[in-house]
Design a protein around this motif. Structure first.
Motif, PDB file in Angstrom:
ATOM      1  N   ALA A 146      -8.323  17.381  -1.295  1.00 22.07           N
ATOM      2  CA  ALA A 146      -7.053  17.645  -0.616  1.00 22.07           C
ATOM      3  C   ALA A 146      -6.467  16.385   0.017  1.00 22.07           C
ATOM      4  O   ALA A 146      -5.253  16.224   0.067  1.00 22.07           O
ATOM      5  N   ASN A 147      -7.330  15.505   0.529  1.00 25.47           N
ATOM      6  CA  ASN A 147      -6.846  14.304   1.211  1.00 25.47           C
ATOM      7  C   ASN A 147      -6.914  13.065   0.328  1.00 25.47           C
ATOM      8  O   ASN A 147      -6.840  11.939   0.831  1.00 25.47           O
ATOM      9  N   LYS A 148      -7.061  13.274  -0.969  1.00 29.81           N
ATOM     10  CA  LYS A 148      -7.116  12.151  -1.902  1.00 29.81           C
ATOM     11  C   LYS A 148      -5.707  11.595  -2.129  1.00 29.81           C
ATOM     12  O   LYS A 148      -4.783  12.332  -2.430  1.00 29.81           O
ATOM     13  N   ALA A 149      -5.592  10.305  -1.959  1.00 31.47           N
ATOM     14  CA  ALA A 149      -4.281   9.667  -2.112  1.00 31.47           C
ATOM     15  C   ALA A 149      -3.988   9.353  -3.577  1.00 31.47           C
ATOM     16  O   ALA A 149      -4.881   8.975  -4.333  1.00 31.47           O
ATOM     17  N   ASN A 187       0.855  -1.190   0.000  1.00 29.40           N
ATOM     18  CA  ASN A 187       0.000   0.000   0.000  1.00 29.40           C
ATOM     19  C   ASN A 187       0.891   1.240   0.000  1.00 29.40           C
ATOM     20  O   ASN A 187       1.195   1.817   1.052  1.00 29.40           O
ATOM     21  N   THR A 188       1.347   1.655  -1.178  1.00 21.18           N
ATOM     22  CA  THR A 188       2.266   2.780  -1.310  1.00 21.18           C
ATOM     23  C   THR A 188       1.523   3.956  -1.936  1.00 21.18           C
ATOM     24  O   THR A 188       0.950   3.833  -3.020  1.00 21.18           O
ATOM     25  N   VAL A 189       1.550   5.090  -1.267  1.00 21.62           N
ATOM     26  CA  VAL A 189       0.769   6.239  -1.701  1.00 21.62           C
ATOM     27  C   VAL A 189       1.550   7.534  -1.522  1.00 21.62           C
ATOM     28  O   VAL A 189       2.591   7.565  -0.859  1.00 21.62           O
ATOM     29  N   SER A 190       1.009   8.611  -2.110  1.00 18.19           N
ATOM     30  CA  SER A 190       1.465   9.971  -1.843  1.00 18.19           C
ATOM     31  C   SER A 190       0.241  10.869  -1.731  1.00 18.19           C
ATOM     32  O   SER A 190      -0.850  10.523  -2.218  1.00 18.19           O
ATOM     33  N   PHE A 191       0.420  12.015  -1.099  1.00 20.20           N
ATOM     34  CA  PHE A 191      -0.635  13.025  -0.979  1.00 20.20           C
ATOM     35  C   PHE A 191      -0.074  14.365  -1.449  1.00 20.20           C
ATOM     36  O   PHE A 191       0.974  14.804  -0.966  1.00 20.20           O
ATOM     37  N   PHE A 192      -0.766  14.994  -2.385  1.00 16.94           N
ATOM     38  CA  PHE A 192      -0.291  16.263  -2.922  1.00 16.94           C
ATOM     39  C   PHE A 192      -1.272  17.406  -2.691  1.00 16.94           C
ATOM     40  O   PHE A 192      -1.050  18.518  -3.161  1.00 16.94           O
ATOM     41  N   GLY A 193      -2.353  17.172  -1.948  1.00 17.64           N
ATOM     42  CA  GLY A 193      -3.320  18.221  -1.678  1.00 17.64           C
ATOM     43  C   GLY A 193      -4.094  18.588  -2.926  1.00 17.64           C
ATOM     44  O   GLY A 193      -3.961  17.971  -3.980  1.00 17.64           O
ATOM     45  N   SER A 194      -4.931  19.617  -2.826  1.00 18.21           N
ATOM     46  CA  SER A 194      -5.730  20.043  -3.968  1.00 18.21           C
ATOM     47  C   SER A 194      -5.121  21.273  -4.608  1.00 18.21           C
ATOM     48  O   SER A 194      -4.548  22.125  -3.929  1.00 18.21           O
ATOM     49  N   GLY A 195      -5.224  21.361  -5.934  1.00 20.37           N
ATOM     50  CA  GLY A 195      -4.736  22.513  -6.659  1.00 20.37           C
ATOM     51  C   GLY A 195      -5.724  23.656  -6.604  1.00 20.37           C
ATOM     52  O   GLY A 195      -6.837  23.534  -6.066  1.00 20.37           O
TER      53      GLY A 195
END
Length: 427
Positions: free
Chosen positions: A86-89, A70-78
């Motif tokens: 914003a919390n979408k992985a 389960n490898t993810v990143s979070f980049f927030g919303s543009g």
């Protein structure tokens, strides 16, 4: 002068780079000795990550301490995206692993011992090279003679010469291992990058961006590390520590038990290539083998050390080959033209990212991980061919939002120089 009475290679250093090349040379039946200021069995201070596919291809899965699917990143919303995103992985769909440092170290030491590699303690102080031999004299006055010297003493090598003609971008980190009042990441999850910045003030968002690197270690233990991708001058340890505290407080996370505090990794990301004409060969961090875009190196050590060792073993058959001739053979396989051109492109990209504002950087990484999986994976592991790398970068540019494109098009600082090195790499 006959060289039969002397060893083939003297390796300086006791870190991953030194052990990797010593083990590979020993496997080629060369006479190898290692000289280091510290003991080769001393624990390594830092952690080393690697993508699962890399170790699978080399059959070294057993050297991992942890592995995550389960490898993810979070980049927030543009700016144009709803805040609900914003919390979408961003799911990477690839396994990530953390080396068991003790196992990795023992893996190389066992190979060295099987090849009768000799270990010496001492501070290398002086070097003399003639047509036949390299002679290293330690601070204690002991002399070590070899047909070839390999400097693998890290980012500030003892004897290796490089072209230090620009400020070095440093990746800095501050991390903690411990238990929290509530899990900071999901069970079994690895977070490569969390660039969400809702815990920062408007003024703080104008400062150099940092991200969270985090993982579930199991049994209620977690590793959280605030990281600066790379900057010159670097983001300070105090700033990173403060940022991590703010991030935790914003999410109502409390550290209930501190197991370990990682007091900062200072990783040079854009080291200039060594002088490839010198009669000393380098390896590891000393030879600028750190990936300028990701900071990874251990995968490269494991992949590239056997090919360097094979070329040197073949060159050693010529008993009259000078240290300069042997080093030339090693440099040719360690830094061939295509790899030098790729290095220039990676450093060109890092120059751009160091100038990106927080929103630009988040948009950039969203686009980067929207590339085909093989493209971004090959980019981060330095396993793409030169043409594949150019194609990946062009695809990224074409699909990027205009805010990112403008940032990529503007030429500042060393960028024109690096593009020239892409077209005509230095020797």
């Amino acid at each position: 002068m006959s060289t039969r009475a002397f060893i083939d290679v003297l390796v300086l250093g006791a870190g991953p780079g030194a052990l990797a090349i010593a083990a590979a040379l020993g496997a080629e039946n060369l006479r190898v000795e290692v000289l280091a200021a510290s003991n080769h069995t001393d624990p390594w201070p830092y952690t080393y990550g690697i993508w699962g596919e890399e170790v699978d291809e080399m059959g070294l899965q057993h050297l991992l301490e942890h592995r995550w699917k389960n490898t993810v990143s979070f980049f927030g919303s543009g700016a144009s995206e709803p805040k609900a995103d914003a919390n979408k992985a961003t799911h990477h769909g690839r396994d990530y692993g953390l080396f068991d440092k003790k196992k990795l170290q023992r893996y190389w030491i066992k190979q060295c011992d099987a090849a009768s590699v000799q270990w010496h303690r001492g501070y290398a102080a002086e070097l003399e090279i003639d047509e036949n031999l390299c002679t290293v004299t330690t601070a204690e006055g002991k002399k070590h003679k070899a047909r070839l010297l390999i400097d693998a003493t890290g980012y500030e090598p003892v004897f290796l010469k490089s072209r230090k003609n620009w400020p070095i971008a440093i990746q800095t980190c501050y991390g903690v291992v411990g238990r929290f009042n509530t899990p900071p990441v999901e069970e079994g999850q690895f977070v490569l990058m969390d660039y969400r910045c809702d815990h920062l003030s408007s003024k703080e968002k104008e400062e150099p961006p940092t991200f969270l690197y985090a993982m579930d270690l199991g049994d209620g233990r977690f590793f959280l590390e605030e990281t600066s991708l790379g900057l010159a001058p670097p983001v300070t340890l105090e700033t990173l520590k403060s940022r991590l505290k703010q991030r935790l407080a914003h999410r109502k996370l409390e550290l209930t038990s501190l197991e370990h505090e990682e007091l900062g990794l200072y990783l040079p990301m854009n080291m200039p290539l060594p002088d490839l004409q010198q009669p000393v060969l380098g390896f590891g961090g000393a030879a600028a083998m750190v990936h300028p875009a990701s900071g990874y190196m251990v995968g490269g050590l494991l992949r590239r050390s056997p090919s360097v060792a094979k070329v040197l073993a073949k060159a050693m058959r010529d008993k009259n080959a000078s240290p300069a001739a042997l080093a030339e053979k090693g440099w040719a396989v360690l830094w061939p033209p295509d790899l030098r051109r790729k290095q220039a492109l990676y450093q060109f990209g890092l120059e751009k990212l160091m100038r990106f504002e927080e929103a630009q950087l988040r948009d950039f990484f969203k686009g980067f991980f929207a590339l085909q999986s093989d493209q971004w994976y090959g980019f981060l592991t330095n396993t793409l061919s030169l043409s594949e790398l150019v194609q990946a970068m062009w695809t990224m540019f074409v699909k990027a939002p205009w805010s990112v494109r403008w940032g990529l098009m503007g030429m500042q600082g060393r960028e024109l120089y690096l593009l020239w090195q892409f077209l005509k790499p230095l020797n």
